[in-house]
Design an enzyme around this catalytic site. Sequence first.
Site, PDB file in Angstrom:
ATOM      1  CE1 TYR A   1     -16.214  11.750 -16.829  1.00  0.00           C
ATOM      2  CE2 TYR A   1     -15.841  11.612 -14.472  1.00  0.00           C
ATOM      3  CZ  TYR A   1     -16.132  11.006 -15.673  1.00  0.00           C
ATOM      4  OH  TYR A   1     -16.336   9.651 -15.713  1.00  0.00           O
TER       5      TYR A   1
ATOM      6  CE  LYS B   1     -12.226   7.875 -19.068  1.00  0.00           C
ATOM      7  NZ  LYS B   1     -12.554   9.138 -18.443  1.00  0.00           N
TER       8      LYS B   1
ATOM      9  NE  ARG C   1      -2.695   1.516   3.292  1.00  0.00           N
ATOM     10  CZ  ARG C   1      -2.457   0.900   4.445  1.00  0.00           C
ATOM     11  NH1 ARG C   1      -2.690  -0.404   4.578  1.00  0.00           N
ATOM     12  NH2 ARG C   1      -1.999   1.543   5.489  1.00  0.00           N
TER      13      ARG C   1
ATOM     14  CG  ASP D   1      -9.554  15.907 -15.351  1.00  0.00           C
ATOM     15  OD1 ASP D   1      -8.832  15.365 -16.207  1.00  0.00           O
ATOM     16  OD2 ASP D   1     -10.577  15.364 -14.894  1.00  0.00           O
TER      17      ASP D   1
END
Length: 409
Positions: free
Chosen positions: A126, A224, A69, A199
């Site tokens: 978004y 993406k 982690r 973003d």
Amino acid sequence: MENRKDSEQRRFETRAVHSGEGRVGSEADKKDFYPISTPIYASTTFAHPDIETTDRILGGEEPGYGYARWGNPTVSAFEEALAALEDPGGGSRSFAVSSGMAAMHVALTAAELGSGAKALAAEQLYGSTSVLLLQIFGAAGVETEFFDAYNLGEIEEKVNRLKPRAVVIESISNPLLRVADIPSIAEITKNANSALIVDNTFGTPYLQRPLELGADIVVHSATKYLAGHGDLTAGVVAAGPPYDAAIEQIRKTVGYTIGPFEAWLAHRGLKTLPLRMEKQCWNAREVASRLESNPKVGRVHYPGLSVHPDTGVAERVISDMGGLVSFELASGGKEAAFAFMNALKLCVRAPSLGDIYTLATHPATASHRELPPSRREQLGVTEGMIRLSVGIEHPEDIAADLEQALEKA
Ligand SMILES: *Cc1c(COP(=O)(O)O)cnc(C)c1O
């Protein structure tokens, strides 16, 4: 491991291919063989020759891995490559996380968006990012106001009045493909001591590196373009001091961890980002010009067309016009849009972007579905609008498929 200094002098395409690949192994190992691609370290824990070493690594006195982690060599290789593309000369770091939304969440948290703090967000954001701000951060006492990201006067007035902790914008908006004037917005946010979060999912570091333009934190949905093949979910957040240390600490504690398999696959995809982007930008230009001359098509939204409102900004802040094209059907309406979508034979009907395949979406019933029709209208998202994420196929095949489907719209 090739270091940041070497990498800085090399060109984008070269960095995309080589960065992050440590070609690990001791000199002795290298006499036999060593992997040219960082292996997938499917291990939750990393052991060391003695407890003193473990102690130094866990204490941060020595670089190394302890628990997955906190860090994993496969993930680090991907992050090193991202940093070399996003900010080769700067002092920032990149962090891979499990999704684009996780990246946005860690970015907003690192900007210390807590109770009583204000956020200013582009109204073109978004949808899930707006929901994240209003519902998740809203419940924690954060107040979010929206602004038109393409009106510098309004941005300046709102930033100076609200003194927001964070300002959130996108490099290229969906689905109208508006291009943000990041250098001018950064000047305004710097003066107000607000963190500018960009973003850059639609832009990718191939078209634009917002940290170099004055942004404080960059976020990507690596699902993406960065990974590029429509086969994994991942996110990236990149920032320099003081945000990088906060991001590292929050990620480690909250556990936005990306798995080593996804990190490996995303890193593999990243190596061809420049090739894919070059081709996708080329194809999008072809598609936009074909659509523009088709009588079945109304308005075409693409930053490379002279009718686009941001051509001047685009010339300054992005190196090419991107792989997305949106357009409105001349006959209007949702019925025509659905008939067009159903008639597609090659282009894939799928609400995503940035894949090697050409993808078509109907924004009014996909990305902007949750908005009331009046709000959609205000944002310019009409019922007859289609958004294309142009892939790497031959442009003639894409255009032929669009043209035959337009005949049926
Ligand atoms: C897809 C997308 C996101 C969310 O990314 P996930 O990987 O789906 O979590 C955020 N911002 C933009 C602009 C996107 O296109």
